[in-house]
Structures are given as structure tokens and as C-alpha cells.
Design a protein around this motif. Sequence first.
Motif, PDB file in Angstrom:
ATOM      1  N   UNK A 258     -38.256  -6.453 -38.526  1.00 26.36           N
ATOM      2  CA  UNK A 258     -37.483  -5.365 -37.932  1.00 26.36           C
ATOM      3  C   UNK A 258     -37.841  -4.029 -38.569  1.00 26.36           C
ATOM      4  N   UNK A 259     -37.959  -4.021 -39.887  1.00 21.81           N
ATOM      5  CA  UNK A 259     -38.218  -2.772 -40.591  1.00 21.81           C
ATOM      6  C   UNK A 259     -39.599  -2.211 -40.239  1.00 21.81           C
ATOM      7  N   UNK A 260     -40.595  -3.077 -40.217  1.00 18.63           N
ATOM      8  CA  UNK A 260     -41.931  -2.549 -39.933  1.00 18.63           C
ATOM      9  C   UNK A 260     -42.106  -2.253 -38.450  1.00 18.63           C
ATOM     10  N   UNK A 261     -41.452  -3.048 -37.586  1.00 13.92           N
ATOM     11  CA  UNK A 261     -41.587  -2.792 -36.153  1.00 13.92           C
ATOM     12  C   UNK A 261     -40.957  -1.468 -35.771  1.00 13.92           C
ATOM     13  N   UNK A 262     -39.901  -1.075 -36.466  1.00 11.37           N
ATOM     14  CA  UNK A 262     -39.265   0.198 -36.150  1.00 11.37           C
ATOM     15  C   UNK A 262     -39.979   1.371 -36.811  1.00 11.37           C
ATOM     16  N   UNK A 263     -40.999   1.079 -37.573  1.00 11.66           N
ATOM     17  CA  UNK A 263     -41.759   2.148 -38.195  1.00 11.66           C
ATOM     18  C   UNK A 263     -40.992   2.903 -39.258  1.00 11.66           C
ATOM     19  N   UNK A 264     -40.035   2.231 -39.894  1.00  9.12           N
ATOM     20  CA  UNK A 264     -39.227   2.904 -40.908  1.00  9.12           C
ATOM     21  C   UNK A 264     -39.963   3.054 -42.228  1.00  9.12           C
ATOM     22  N   UNK A 265     -40.940   2.175 -42.454  1.00  7.89           N
ATOM     23  CA  UNK A 265     -41.652   2.213 -43.724  1.00  7.89           C
ATOM     24  C   UNK A 265     -43.154   2.269 -43.473  1.00  7.89           C
TER      25      UNK A 265
END
Lengths: 254, 254
Positions: free
Chosen positions: A221-228
Motif C-alpha cells: 500500500x505504501x509503495x503503490x501510493x507513492x508515499x515513499x
Amino acid sequence: MSAKRTPRPVSDDERAFLAAYDASAFPHPSVAVDVATLTVADRALRVLLVRRGEHPAKGRWALPGGFVGMHESLDDAAARVLRTKAGLAGIFLEQLYTFGRVDRDPRTRVLSVAYYALVDAARLARALPDTGETSLARLEVPWKGDAGGPVRAKDDTGAALPLAFDHAEILGVVVRRLRGKVDYAPLGFQLLPQRFTLRQLQETHEAILGRRLNKDSFRRSVVARGLVAPTGETEKDMPYRPAELYRYARPEGG
Amino acid sequence: MSAKRTPRPVSDDERAFLAAYDASAFPHPSVAVDVATLTVADRALRVLLVRRGEHPAKGRWALPGGFVGMHESLDDAAARVLRTKAGLAGIFLEQLYTFGRVDRDPRTRVLSVAYYALVDAARLARALPDTGETSLARLEVPWKGDAGGPVRAKDDTGAALPLAFDHAEILGVVVRRLRGKVDYAPLGFQLLPQRFTLRQLQETHEAILGRRLNKDSFRRSVVARGLVAPTGETEKDMPYRPAELYRYARPEGG
DNA sequence: TGGTGTTCTATGCGTAAAGCATATATGCTC
DNA sequence: GAGCATATATGCTTTACGCATAGAACACCA
């Protein structure tokens, strides 16, 4: 909340009204700001408390606070409290809620505009002198739905710290606010150093939520949303395979 | 926010301190409450505004408000404003945010603790006398992510209503708050009569969010979460197949 | 009376995301 | 180099969501 001031034409009529206005015509409540400075250490949510040296509630533990000056905004007052009482500046600081029970302060009628600040544990430890007059109390909040209510703060021996005024209620509101926002607002990054592993980020979220999260889902979820964004570096001196270090990446349009 | 008052032992020392305390030692900001009363009519989010008859901002439109008395809580002050200025009692009322810019009121330093109330349109129409001094203004807020900022209020002819003080900013905050909460908090039900169709509930959510929702997904999600219960009744005098009427059902444990 | 139009309600299907298990990779210690 | 603990990648299952389709219910009208 930095709104631009929009100049407005003032008529002679209104100018006369303003000149005659008596601001002290009737009594008003006093207004204070209280700041809950939060961090995550040892997988637990912690809050900075100071021991009160003066009445009222002398000897009890309290959130750092102070009265609002006539010529400072609420945000400025909260930043001032954070700077003068915790030695912290330039960190995440946001208004939480305003507490206005009539008898919440025994002195006189005092409203408290509560703020919360987020810092990473290392920076908070550097800023804090270890005088015994401050404490980084654990906040242990069971899940129990949305019910809320006051919260217990404990020191590292597990002893409950008696809180002044309605500060236990304030801590209850701040934990529920964080739990509601952590899924969509970049709160976790404020609690970590600039470079962090995904495991650290997940443990931070778990400390806020008070429950475990699924590892794979969290990472995806975190990488798919481009948060990091990956930095290419890895952690060092680990007794096992080191993880890659990431940094916070504003999701499009920063 | 109905916290129980917990009596605390008071020492002689503290009693003496309290007796000597001078509440008027230094000046404090004045404190007001402003209430945004919202409803949904004609598929649009609307807010109750009153035209100011007095300075400052005489003639402009404003949220109903009033100063906080020394012996009433903030919640009580907001309920009083709602009762005396809009004739409404017993409806959903929740604190929104506290606005504290130094120059937000030309008279003197005034903080505003903003509240928002939710009513169904029929009840609000009954409570409001049509004097021309009140308006149910449309709130048209484009989506544009989370950016926020002030909001424009328009009357039914489409003309923008000039707002007093920072009330446009308050309306921006309230719309964003509603958009963030409507997915998990029972806000829509507060804006509808006790019995309603799923279509009405969906249109209410769409008015809050400012975008269309998928019909099937909305219905499935609402019934799967147990938020509504069918009443067995159907709407009447529809020129097409009438829909079933539902009521709000607390999700487990009410 | 029966057709027409509009909306309600139920069902099925393809896609996307979440939860879960498994396999491989990497770096340290002994 | 073997053992170990964790990181990272891949695949499968379950669940939710978006979309399309089909039948049902009611008013209206010829």
C-alpha cells in the motif's frame, strides 16, 4: 491555516463604532494553549509531560502549556510553548480541539486550545534535559472501538502518572485523532528520522493504532501510493540482512 | 464531550493559592462561538447565514455567533446560539476548530470556537422565519484535492454572498471536515428525516463530497455495514416504482 | 385494460486490493 | 562455509468495487 488577510473598505460609520468599542465591557474566559508532544519509542506511543512546580495541581504531571498573548495567534502561542518549554522548533504542530468545561481549572474560567506535535524520538531525546521534571510517558490505549474517554499515562516502570486538569481527556482525544488520520495523512513520517526502513514505518503505525498490521499489505500500500521513495542506502550494523532506507515522498505535486 | 468531574483533594497550601489568585492580572482575548448550520436541499450543501445588522461588517452575511459566558461550557454556548438565533434544539452539534488569527475581528482580539450543526432540510425550513435577514446559502466547493482555502456561498440566484470576518475560511474547514468524516461517521442520517430511501442517503453523501458515487457500491456498502435497517414501508405518490424506506441503525451495540 | 416509462432491486462478472503462505536473497556470527 | 534472522519477491485466495444486465413495481395514458 495561513489565510491571507483581505483588506476590507471601512466606512466612517464603522470607524466611529470601532473607536467607541469597549473590549472590557464584560468578563471573558482566560485562554491557554496546551501542547501534546508525541513520539514513538520502544514500539509505544509516548507523550512529553512536565511536572507542575506551581499551584494548581502542584506536583502532578501536565502537558506543557501557557496563556495566549493578546498579540500572538493561536498557532504562534502553541509554537512558543513548544519552543520555550520543550526546546523544539520547526516540527509538525497542529491544532487538536478546544476544551471548555466550566470547572476544568480551579483558578478561574480557563479554556484550553489543545495542540499536538510530532517528533522523532532521537530529536526529542536530544532536546530534553533529563532533570526528572519531564517524562516521556507511555500511552497505553486499548482498542475498544470509538468509545474514547480518558487515557492512562505510565512511566517506564509501569506506574501510572497522575495528570493535572483534564489532560487525560486531551490525551484521549489526541490518540483517537491520530488513529483516524494515520491512514491518509503523512503522520508516521513526522515521527521518524528523514531516512527510515519500511519496518520502522510500520511499527510506528502500529504504535499509533495499538494493533498489528499485515506486513505485505502495508508495504504494498505504501509503495503503490507513492508515499515513499527508496534512497539506495541500507541500514548499517544489523545482525541480519539490512533493510533499504526510504524517505518520505509527497504524492504527486509537491 | 461529557466528561465526569473527578473531585481532587485540595491542600491548605493550594487553597491559599487559589484565594490569592487574580484572574484579571493580564488581558485575555475575547472568546466567541460561531455555528455553521448545514443541511442538504436540491442536491446541494447549504449553510444558514444571518445578515449582520450591527457593526462590524454591518450588512454582510455571517454565521450565527455569540460570546462565551463565564459560566457556560463551550458546548452549551454553541447550543445557546443555535437555539436563540436559529430556533433549533436537540440536533447534531459538534466542535469544528478554533480560529485565532490576531486581526480576524476589527473590534479587538476575538477567538472563535467554530461549531457545526446538521439538520434535515424540512426541519430547518420550519424553524426559520422568512424575514430576508437569513439565507440558506449554497456551498459550492470544487474537489481540488485537499488544498482547501475559503469557500464561496451563493444564494439561489447564483449571486455570491459577501461573508463577514473569516467565515469563508470557517466554511472551507467545515466542508473538508464533513468530506473526511462522512465515510465512517453517521453524518448523512443527521441531514435526513428519520425515514429515508437509500437514494436520498446517497444524494446526501454526494452533496457533501461534491461528486457522484456508484449506486450499487453505495447500497452494498451501507447495508453490509449494518448502518441502516429496512422499515418495511415505501415512499408514496411517486410517479414510478417507490423505494423502500430505511432508518439509521447503530452498527452493533446500540 | 393493457402498454409505456421510470425507477427500484437483485444478480452476475471482471478488476483491483487485501490477507496469507511460500520461496529466495542478503548480511552477520560462529 | 553453515546457521540464523530478517528482507524482498512471487503466487494464491478472499473480499470489495465498478459496471452491466434483467426482472419488478408503480403511475400515467390511450
